[in-house]
Design a protein around this motif. Structure first.
Motif, mmCIF file in Angstrom:
data_model
loop_
_atom_site.group_PDB
_atom_site.id
_atom_site.type_symbol
_atom_site.label_atom_id
_atom_site.label_comp_id
_atom_site.label_asym_id
_atom_site.label_seq_id
_atom_site.Cartn_x
_atom_site.Cartn_y
_atom_site.Cartn_z
ATOM 1 N N SER A 136 12.332 -3.930 -7.578
ATOM 2 C CA SER A 136 11.150 -3.262 -7.996
ATOM 3 C C SER A 136 10.931 -3.207 -9.491
ATOM 4 C CB SER A 136 11.166 -1.725 -7.183
ATOM 5 O OG SER A 136 10.824 -2.011 -6.134
ATOM 6 N N GLU A 137 12.128 -2.816 -10.200
ATOM 7 C CA GLU A 137 12.127 -2.873 -11.655
ATOM 8 C C GLU A 137 11.639 -4.312 -12.182
ATOM 9 O OE1 GLU A 137 16.158 -2.080 -12.632
ATOM 10 O OE2 GLU A 137 16.056 0.002 -11.835
ATOM 11 N N ALA A 138 11.957 -5.355 -11.635
ATOM 12 C CA ALA A 138 11.412 -6.457 -12.134
ATOM 13 C C ALA A 138 9.923 -6.724 -11.874
ATOM 14 C CB ALA A 138 12.133 -7.783 -11.443
ATOM 15 N N ILE A 139 9.482 -6.125 -10.919
ATOM 16 C CA ILE A 139 8.201 -6.372 -10.370
ATOM 17 C C ILE A 139 7.283 -5.436 -11.483
ATOM 18 C CG2 ILE A 139 6.368 -5.643 -8.809
ATOM 19 C CD1 ILE A 139 8.095 -6.364 -6.546
ATOM 20 N N ARG A 140 7.848 -4.214 -11.693
ATOM 21 C CA ARG A 140 6.960 -3.371 -12.708
ATOM 22 C C ARG A 140 7.141 -3.810 -14.110
ATOM 23 N NH1 ARG A 140 8.138 0.874 -9.049
ATOM 24 N NH2 ARG A 140 10.398 0.921 -9.523
ATOM 25 N N TYR A 141 8.329 -4.406 -14.697
ATOM 26 C CA TYR A 141 8.347 -5.016 -15.879
ATOM 27 C C TYR A 141 7.330 -6.116 -15.913
ATOM 28 C CZ TYR A 141 10.641 -7.585 -19.818
ATOM 29 O OH TYR A 141 10.835 -8.023 -20.971
ATOM 30 N N GLU A 142 7.491 -7.090 -15.106
ATOM 31 C CA GLU A 142 6.650 -8.285 -15.190
ATOM 32 C C GLU A 142 4.935 -7.949 -15.209
ATOM 33 O OE1 GLU A 142 7.486 -11.359 -16.040
ATOM 34 O OE2 GLU A 142 9.471 -10.766 -16.574
ATOM 35 N N ALA A 174 0.774 -0.823 -14.358
ATOM 36 C CA ALA A 174 1.798 -1.206 -13.484
ATOM 37 C C ALA A 174 2.864 -0.071 -13.317
ATOM 38 C CB ALA A 174 2.437 -2.623 -13.872
ATOM 39 N N MET A 175 3.076 0.674 -14.432
ATOM 40 C CA MET A 175 3.973 1.871 -14.542
ATOM 41 C C MET A 175 3.684 2.920 -13.522
ATOM 42 S SD MET A 175 3.057 3.712 -18.188
ATOM 43 C CE MET A 175 3.018 2.387 -19.260
ATOM 44 N N LEU A 176 2.576 2.852 -13.184
ATOM 45 C CA LEU A 176 2.265 3.958 -12.084
ATOM 46 C C LEU A 176 2.612 3.833 -10.822
ATOM 47 C CD1 LEU A 176 -1.379 4.891 -13.403
ATOM 48 C CD2 LEU A 176 0.580 6.059 -14.199
ATOM 49 N N SER A 177 2.997 2.508 -10.574
ATOM 50 C CA SER A 177 3.479 2.225 -9.236
ATOM 51 C C SER A 177 5.012 2.789 -8.748
ATOM 52 C CB SER A 177 3.538 0.609 -9.073
ATOM 53 O OG SER A 177 4.067 0.368 -7.530
ATOM 54 N N ARG A 178 5.093 3.472 -7.682
ATOM 55 C CA ARG A 178 6.536 4.006 -7.441
ATOM 56 C C ARG A 178 7.176 3.210 -6.314
ATOM 57 N NH1 ARG A 178 6.349 8.420 -5.009
ATOM 58 N NH2 ARG A 178 4.291 8.031 -3.637
ATOM 59 N N GLY A 223 0.739 -1.316 -0.061
ATOM 60 C CA GLY A 223 0.018 -0.009 -0.048
ATOM 61 C C GLY A 223 0.815 1.217 0.006
ATOM 62 N N GLY A 224 0.130 2.312 -0.365
ATOM 63 C CA GLY A 224 0.882 3.824 -0.430
ATOM 64 C C GLY A 224 1.830 3.960 -1.622
ATOM 65 N N THR A 225 1.820 3.421 -2.516
ATOM 66 C CA THR A 225 3.059 3.309 -3.641
ATOM 67 C C THR A 225 2.205 4.085 -4.937
ATOM 68 O OG1 THR A 225 2.255 1.077 -4.615
ATOM 69 C CG2 THR A 225 3.846 1.208 -2.656
ATOM 70 N N GLY A 226 1.106 4.440 -4.943
ATOM 71 C CA GLY A 226 0.611 4.876 -5.953
ATOM 72 C C GLY A 226 0.916 6.526 -6.339
ATOM 73 N N LEU A 227 0.023 7.298 -6.885
ATOM 74 C CA LEU A 227 0.113 8.663 -7.131
ATOM 75 C C LEU A 227 -0.582 9.599 -6.322
ATOM 76 C CD1 LEU A 227 0.252 8.749 -11.175
ATOM 77 C CD2 LEU A 227 2.101 8.285 -9.518
ATOM 78 N N SER A 228 -1.357 9.100 -5.515
ATOM 79 C CA SER A 228 -2.249 9.976 -4.494
ATOM 80 C C SER A 228 -1.291 10.746 -3.616
ATOM 81 C CB SER A 228 -3.054 9.097 -3.743
ATOM 82 O OG SER A 228 -3.627 9.828 -2.590
ATOM 83 N N MET A 229 -1.558 11.735 -3.206
ATOM 84 C CA MET A 229 -0.888 12.898 -2.344
ATOM 85 C C MET A 229 -0.527 12.023 -1.034
ATOM 86 S SD MET A 229 0.254 15.165 -4.219
ATOM 87 C CE MET A 229 0.725 16.153 -2.906
ATOM 88 N N ARG A 230 -1.504 11.123 -0.501
ATOM 89 C CA ARG A 230 -1.629 10.442 0.722
ATOM 90 C C ARG A 230 -0.527 9.231 0.709
ATOM 91 N NH1 ARG A 230 -2.121 12.131 5.390
ATOM 92 N NH2 ARG A 230 -2.936 9.886 6.427
ATOM 93 N N ASP A 231 -0.034 8.584 -0.789
ATOM 94 C CA ASP A 231 0.845 7.582 -0.947
ATOM 95 C C ASP A 231 2.448 7.884 -0.779
ATOM 96 O OD1 ASP A 231 -1.401 6.192 -1.659
ATOM 97 O OD2 ASP A 231 -1.343 6.427 -3.647
ATOM 98 N N VAL A 232 2.798 7.803 0.484
ATOM 99 C CA VAL A 232 4.236 8.184 0.955
ATOM 100 C C VAL A 232 5.147 7.142 1.231
ATOM 101 C CG1 VAL A 232 3.336 10.634 1.633
ATOM 102 C CG2 VAL A 232 3.533 8.602 3.241
ATOM 103 N N THR A 233 4.704 5.818 0.933
ATOM 104 C CA THR A 233 5.589 4.655 1.147
ATOM 105 C C THR A 233 6.846 4.710 0.640
ATOM 106 O OG1 THR A 233 3.571 3.362 1.853
ATOM 107 C CG2 THR A 233 5.396 2.288 1.472
ATOM 108 N N PRO A 234 7.126 5.049 -0.431
ATOM 109 C CA PRO A 234 8.433 4.786 -1.029
ATOM 110 C C PRO A 234 9.230 5.983 -0.640
ATOM 111 C CG PRO A 234 6.717 4.839 -2.865
ATOM 112 C CD PRO A 234 5.967 5.065 -1.585
ATOM 113 N N GLU A 235 8.774 7.478 -0.214
ATOM 114 C CA GLU A 235 9.382 8.266 0.250
ATOM 115 C C GLU A 235 10.000 7.973 1.744
ATOM 116 O OE1 GLU A 235 7.744 9.799 -2.958
ATOM 117 O OE2 GLU A 235 6.475 9.034 -1.412
#
Length: 313
Positions: free
Chosen positions: A244-250, A258-262, A218-230
């Motif tokens: 994470s590159e492998a997860i997005r690629y596959e 899937a390209m929107l996941s951060r 959770g918290g890996t998208g583009l919403s302003m509340r999604d701050v897990t990567p930070e």
């Protein structure tokens, strides 16, 4: 190494000193009966060295049993030699040490009195592997065997999930997924999308609980509340981008969203932290993508395996 129970303490409300009692019923995977800190988590019973408390008492004579919120005061055991995963046997009760020290955010009365508290640096925390009854002066045995499985903690980041407004299907799935594959799931927690809280949890689960792996969902998208990567990048000591590159690629083979996941993957010292998306479908796909090489990577991190160059056919 053997010790003795010098005090048994409990309180019905968090943030208050605990009250000494003569004996206590200890409930498996829960903690002390009627104690505010008992529950389904990794800090069910807290312990403090009697000798350390007595040394502190020379500075502050008003310190009493339970002043630091400890459940058990134990004498005769060097807490500095206790490692994560060590088990203590007290009568029929078996406690497994799950955390060394803690972060103090709401300081106790003793801290406000003298500007210092010993639980953050000297306290131990445990879960109850076997219940029973503990009485004053019971002997405490340090068991030699420790669980050697890879240790994994699960952290779900969701405002609604933390408020009980949404069932956490993803976190529950991750827990079962790793248990079935022989990992030791040490904790599973749901937090709101608050960066400071996430950072504190990641630091605690790595530095004090010595987990080999932390999986967040959770918290890996583009919403302003999604701050897990930070939050994850803030506590990182090294980057591990390939996961994470492998997860997005596959995942792009299933949906171009899937390209929107951060999500990111990093190391914090000896702990690998991997961000997964929040949806159950994405979690299932992501875990199946990374699970095969993951164990080898963790063994390298622990010094139990070596990098193997690819063999060309």
């Amino acid at each position: 190494m053997a010790g003795k129970v010098k005090a048994i303490c409990l309180s019905k409300k968090k943030g208050t000193a605990k009250i000494p009692v003569e004996k206590i019923e200890v409930i498996e995977n829960y903690g002390f009966k009627n104690d505010a800190h008992a529950g389904s988590w990794h800090r069910q019973v807290s312990l403090l060295s009697y000798e350390t408390r007595e040394a502190f008492k020379q500075m502050v004579s008003t310190v009493e049993d339970g002043s630091f919120g400890e459940n058990l005061l134990i004498s005769g055991i060097d807490f500095n030699e206790i490692e994560i995963g060590t088990c203590l046997k007290i009568g029929d009760v078996i406690l497994e040490i799950t955390q060394l020290g803690k972060s103090c955010h709401d300081h106790c009365a003793i801290y406000h009195q003298v500007g210092k508290c010993i639980m953050p640096t000297n306290g131990l925390f445990s879960r109850v592997l076997k219940g029973g009854t503990i009485q004053l002066n019971d002997s405490v045995e340090v068991l030699k065997e420790r669980d050697k499985r890879l240790r994994v903690a699960i952290l779900t980041l969701s405002d609604k999930g933390s408020q009980g407004l949404r069932e956490d299907l993803s976190g529950s799935y991750i827990q079962d997924y790793f248990k079935k594959r022989g990992y030791y799931v040490t904790s599973y927690e749901i937090l709101p999308d608050e960066q400071v809280l996430i950072e504190q949890a990641l630091i605690n689960l790595s530095d004090r609980c010595h987990n080999d792996l932390i999986i967040t969902t959770g918290g890996t998208g583009l919403s302003m509340r999604d701050v897990t990567p930070e939050a994850t990048l803030k506590v990182a000591t090294r980057n591990v981008p390939g996961i994470s590159e492998a997860i997005r690629y596959e995942s792009m083979k299933y949906t171009n969203r899937a390209m929107l996941s951060r999500g990111v993957s990093v190391l914090r010292n000896q702990t690998l932290i991997i961000n997964l998306p929040g949806s159950l479908k994405a979690v299932k796909e992501s875990l199946d993508i990374i699970i095969d090489p993951l164990k080898h990577g963790l063994e390298i991190l622990k010094g139990e395996a070596h990098n193997c160059a690819r063999k060309d056919g």
